[in-house]
Design an enzyme around this catalytic site. Structure first.
Site, PDB file in Angstrom:
ATOM      1  N   CYS A 194       0.811  -0.932   0.052  1.00 50.00           N
ATOM      2  CA  CYS A 194      -0.129  -0.190  -0.004  1.00 50.00           C
ATOM      3  C   CYS A 194       0.732   0.967  -0.066  1.00 50.00           C
ATOM      4  CB  CYS A 194      -1.073   0.148   1.239  1.00 50.00           C
ATOM      5  SG  CYS A 194      -2.078  -1.424   1.338  1.00 50.00           S
ATOM      6  N   ARG A 207       3.521  -0.006  -5.093  1.00 50.38           N
ATOM      7  CA  ARG A 207       3.113  -0.561  -3.673  1.00 50.38           C
ATOM      8  C   ARG A 207       1.906  -1.534  -3.635  1.00 50.38           C
ATOM      9  NH1 ARG A 207       6.798   2.045  -0.041  1.00 50.38           N
ATOM     10  NH2 ARG A 207       5.685   1.051   1.538  1.00 50.38           N
ATOM     11  N   TRP A 262      -2.960  -2.658  -1.672  1.00 53.67           N
ATOM     12  CA  TRP A 262      -2.619  -4.128  -1.888  1.00 53.67           C
ATOM     13  C   TRP A 262      -3.378  -4.952  -0.784  1.00 53.67           C
ATOM     14  CZ3 TRP A 262      -0.574  -8.252   0.363  1.00 53.67           C
ATOM     15  CH2 TRP A 262      -0.228  -9.490  -0.286  1.00 53.67           C
ATOM     16  N   ASN A 315      -0.970   1.664   5.821  1.00 48.36           N
ATOM     17  CA  ASN A 315      -0.262   0.459   5.144  1.00 48.36           C
ATOM     18  C   ASN A 315       0.150  -0.446   6.278  1.00 48.36           C
ATOM     19  OD1 ASN A 315       1.503  -0.905   3.951  1.00 48.36           O
ATOM     20  ND2 ASN A 315       3.159   0.452   4.039  1.00 48.36           N
ATOM     21  N   GLY A 316      -0.144  -1.734   6.279  1.00 51.98           N
ATOM     22  CA  GLY A 316       0.334  -2.476   7.309  1.00 51.98           C
ATOM     23  C   GLY A 316      -0.719  -3.468   7.728  1.00 51.98           C
ATOM     24  N   GLU A 373      15.128 -18.476 -10.621  1.00 49.19           N
ATOM     25  CA  GLU A 373      14.635 -17.141 -11.067  1.00 49.19           C
ATOM     26  C   GLU A 373      13.759 -17.073 -12.402  1.00 49.19           C
ATOM     27  OE1 GLU A 373      14.415 -14.604  -9.642  1.00 49.19           O
ATOM     28  OE2 GLU A 373      14.570 -12.885 -11.281  1.00 49.19           O
ATOM     29  N   LYS A 426      10.014 -15.670 -12.610  1.00 49.82           N
ATOM     30  CA  LYS A 426       9.526 -14.823 -13.579  1.00 49.82           C
ATOM     31  C   LYS A 426       8.253 -15.406 -14.522  1.00 49.82           C
ATOM     32  CE  LYS A 426      11.272 -11.890 -12.728  1.00 49.82           C
ATOM     33  NZ  LYS A 426      12.255 -11.656 -11.617  1.00 49.82           N
ATOM     34  N   GLU A 437       5.329 -15.412 -12.183  1.00 50.55           N
ATOM     35  CA  GLU A 437       4.593 -13.990 -11.764  1.00 50.55           C
ATOM     36  C   GLU A 437       4.017 -13.199 -12.902  1.00 50.55           C
ATOM     37  OE1 GLU A 437       9.292 -12.251 -10.804  1.00 50.55           O
ATOM     38  OE2 GLU A 437       7.447 -11.467  -9.446  1.00 50.55           O
ATOM     39  N   HIS A 473      13.980 -37.643  -7.975  1.00 51.76           N
ATOM     40  CA  HIS A 473      13.420 -38.119  -6.731  1.00 51.76           C
ATOM     41  C   HIS A 473      11.794 -37.485  -6.623  1.00 51.76           C
ATOM     42  CE1 HIS A 473      17.231 -39.426  -5.660  1.00 51.76           C
ATOM     43  NE2 HIS A 473      17.691 -38.240  -6.157  1.00 51.76           N
ATOM     44  N   LYS A 488       5.423  -4.425  -5.887  1.00 56.34           N
ATOM     45  CA  LYS A 488       6.730  -4.392  -6.059  1.00 56.34           C
ATOM     46  C   LYS A 488       7.297  -4.200  -4.593  1.00 56.34           C
ATOM     47  CE  LYS A 488      10.617  -2.883  -8.465  1.00 56.34           C
ATOM     48  NZ  LYS A 488      10.811  -4.384  -8.842  1.00 56.34           N
TER      49      LYS A 488
HETATM   50  C1  G6P Z   1       8.360  -8.611  -4.400  1.00 57.05           C
HETATM   51  C2  G6P Z   1       8.668  -8.365  -5.955  1.00 57.05           C
HETATM   52  C3  G6P Z   1       9.922  -9.155  -6.230  1.00 57.05           C
HETATM   53  C4  G6P Z   1      11.179  -8.920  -5.399  1.00 57.05           C
HETATM   54  C5  G6P Z   1      10.676  -9.216  -4.050  1.00 57.05           C
HETATM   55  C6  G6P Z   1      11.660  -8.869  -3.031  1.00 57.05           C
HETATM   56  O1  G6P Z   1       8.027 -10.037  -4.274  1.00 57.05           O
HETATM   57  O2  G6P Z   1       7.434  -8.395  -6.738  1.00 57.05           O
HETATM   58  O3  G6P Z   1      10.291  -8.717  -7.319  1.00 57.05           O
HETATM   59  O4  G6P Z   1      12.140  -9.569  -5.579  1.00 57.05           O
HETATM   60  O5  G6P Z   1       9.454  -8.545  -3.456  1.00 57.05           O
HETATM   61  O6  G6P Z   1      11.898  -7.273  -2.846  1.00 57.05           O
HETATM   62  P1  G6P Z   1      13.066  -6.571  -2.518  1.00 57.05           P
HETATM   63  O7  G6P Z   1      12.605  -5.095  -2.683  1.00 57.05           O
HETATM   64  O8  G6P Z   1      13.247  -6.943  -1.000  1.00 57.05           O
HETATM   65  O9  G6P Z   1      14.366  -7.102  -3.290  1.00 57.05           O
END
Ligand code: G6P
Length: 606
Positions: A2, A27, A74, A98-99, A478, A482, A485, A501, A601
């Site tokens: 948020c 956010r 959010w 926010n929180g 990773e 990607k 998400e 396994h 983000k």
């Molecule tokens: C969210 C973002 C990711 C990121 C993660 C950690 O989930 O969508 O892209 O890797 O947070 O974020 P940070 O700002 O701590 O790297």
């Protein structure tokens, strides 16, 4: 998560609130709202969806208020809809939050017994009602303090109060909040990004702080109610680049910025004239350190995974890695001769921050690798190494991942050299090669058209697997992250040798499987694992590095080759086609690439 903005000014604030909310959308972006004072009323506009929609609604009204608050949400408690959108208002106050208020259910029951009715399903409305109740018999500051005392959990708050129309109350516990200072107007923001276009002078609230913000003053009180002064900091840059340039999405722009972002980062840490790494003012004697713990979330955690392999390969240090949300609650054996490294693009991720606070409480040595140098994680660490990649806007991290790996790599190389774990000649050779990395990344970006061509198989798949060994295992994780998400396709990143396994049972005819097998010491082994999935019908996308030797399998569906470099630097290159794959797979589906569903983000809730 948020985003919060508050402005107290001498002129109408609605336009500045809307433009700050647009910046804060990373956010949260499931709903948005705004409230301003007009005469004796609080005008409130809220909607489900993006700030663009809110802006359209607001443009049809005339919000002339000179004091106001705004919010992007959010959802945590209650579905994303107009009623649950913030602000949450009573006849006396309007609150954005926010929180998470962990005892909201209990408080709600108590307030309902007193005759209050709740409109929304949110935890935030409890703050609105509790404050309204406390205002019956108390002045504003005392009413706020009494309200906050009752809350469990985390909050950053901006509050309008009908009886005090010239001010905004801000409060923080667990979730970040900043005050910005302008000319005849002052600001509250859930981070400095939101304030950058308006000011570069800011102060941060600490946990327990309350602030009373007017257009020409900002008063601060600590958790004991004592009036305190705050340091005013000058932010490094006044405005970041929020422009997509020639690209249609920030993600594509950020992928293609990587040769330059990596180059800028190398310029910050690598000596131009000599083959050496400069890390100034490192606070500890590295020869007295015997272990390192790396902590992060999401993509940042994958950077920690890669770093673990580098530390094992290049130094005599012990190394452990942890996901922040696990680390913060488990029983850790804290060690004095250990450096705790926190990796975070935003520097605001709640779990990573809590893990840092835990280490601080135990008087541990803390180092952070962040993109946002004004962030909470950076400000609270003993030592900070910025990744210098510029603002990353797309929710899915790309250039920050390379930046995090890069800073960790230079740190590890430097440590290795200072401890005498590596020969000078080898150290210099590695730095020489590192200087060539931006060019190798640029050349690897030419895989774009092939990845675009291949991507539809992944968009349409029910599920997919990404497999690798050694450095390529975290890169497989990773790549899978990607795709999940951005494209909402199930994707599993797995160590190639572990398939037999269990996960091998998932392979069926036509399933796309990405095999990441550079010609390193694991090459032959990974080829065998590849044959095992091919034998069960998998459609294999094989990613390796260029070499004079042909890739040996005819059964491979597609082959992609990244540029040549050392094994250690391959993670940087192998990541590129995987970023492009996820990008095009999501584009084929017409999804919102920069703002994938359900995500945000900066994850400021745990
Ligand atoms: C969210 C973002 C990711 C990121 C993660 C950690 O989930 O969508 O892209 O890797 O947070 O974020 P940070 O700002 O701590 O790297």
């Amino acid at each position: 998560m948020c985003g919060i903005i508050g402005i107290s000014s001498s002129k109408p604030v609605v336009n500045n609130i809307i433009s700050s909310l647009k910046k804060l959308e990373y956010r949260g972006y499931d709903s948005a709202g705004i409230a301003t004072f007009s005469d004796k009323f609080i005008d409130e506009v809220k909607c489900e969806g993006r700030v663009g929609k809110l802006e359209k609604i607001v443009s049809k009204k005339s919000l002339k208020g000179i004091v106001g608050i705004g919010h992007v949400r959010w959802a945590t408690h209650g579905v994303p809809n107009e009623i649950n959108a913030h602000p949450h208002s009573s006849d006396r106050v309007s609150v954005v939050h926010n929180g998470i208020i962990e005892n909201s259910t209990i408080l709600k029951k108590i307030l309902e017994k007193k005759g209050y009715q709740f409109k929304s399903q949110t935890d935030t409305e409890v703050i609105t009602i509790l404050l309204t109740e406390n205002l019956k018999n108390n002045k504003l500051l005392v009413a706020v303090q009494k309200t906050l005392e009752k809350l469990h959990g985390s909050y950053a708050l901006a509050i309008l109060c009908k009886d005090n129309p010239d001010l905004i109350v801000g409060a923080r516990r667990g979730s970040p909040l900043a005050v910005g200072y302008g000319h005849n107007e002052n600001y509250l923001g859930s981070d400095s990004y939101a304030l950058k276009s308006m000011t570069n002078k800011i102060s941060y609230l600490d946990d327990g702080d309350i602030c009373i913000l007017k257009k020409d003053s900002a008063e601060f009180y600590n958790s004991k109610g004592k009036k305190i002064n705050k340091k005013i900091l000058t932010m490094s840059e006044t405005e970041d680049n929020y422009d997509k340039g020639d690209f249609k999405t920030f993600m594509q722009k950020e992928i293609f910025e990587q040769p330059n972002s990596v180059k800028s980062c190398i310029n910050e840490y690598v000596d131009h004239l000599r083959d050496d790494i400069n890390i100034y003012n490192f606070p500890w004697d590295i020869t007295k350190i015997d272990s390192v713990v790396l902590i992060g979330c999401g993509t940042a955690y994958h950077a920690c995974m890669v770093a673990k392999y580098w530390i094992e390969e290049l130094t005599s240090l012990e190394v452990a890695i942890d996901i922040a949300s696990e680390f913060r609650y488990k029983r850790n054996k804290f060690k004095n001769n250990c450096i705790y490294i926190f990796v975070s693009q935003s520097g605001e991720t709640a779990d990573t921050f809590a893990a840092l606070e835990l280490c601080k409480k135990n008087k541990m040595k803390t180092l952070s690798v962040v993109n946002v140098v004004e962030s909470s994680i950076a400000r609270n660490s003993n030592f900070v190494l910025p990744i210098h990649c510029g603002a990353e806007i797309c929710v899915a991290s790309t250039k920050a991942f390379l930046g995090q790996m890069l800073v960790l790599y230079v740190l590890i190389l430097k440590i290795s050299s200072l401890r005498g774990d590596i020969k000078k000649k080898d150290y210099e050779a590695k730095i020489k090669l590192l200087k060539k990395l931006p060019e190798a990344i640029r050349n690897t970006l030419s895989t774009e058209s092939e990845m675009e061509e291949i991507s539809d198989i992944f968009s349409e798949a029910k599920g997919s697997m990404f497999l690798g060994r050694g450095y390529s295992y975290p890169i497989a994780m990773e790549g899978a992250l990607k795709l999940k998400e951005l494209c909402y396709v199930h994707a599993e990143g797995y160590p190639a040798g572990e398939m037999k396994h269990g996960p091998l049972a998932l392979i069926e005819s036509g399933m796309p499987v990405v095999i990441i097998a550079p010609r390193d010491k694991y090459y032959e082994k990974t080829l065998s694992n590849m044959q095992e999935v091919i034998a069960r019908g998998a459609k294999v996308l094989f990613i390796s590095n260029k070499s004079k030797d042909e890739i040996s399998s005819d059964n491979v569906w597609k082959k992609i080759e990244v540029e040549k470099t050392s094994d250690e630097l391959l993670p940087f290159l192998l990541t590129i086609p995987l970023q492009l794959l996820a990008f095009y797979a999501a584009k084929n589906k017409g999804y919102d690439i920069d703002k994938p569903r359900n995500l945000a983000k900066s994850v400021t809730v745990e």
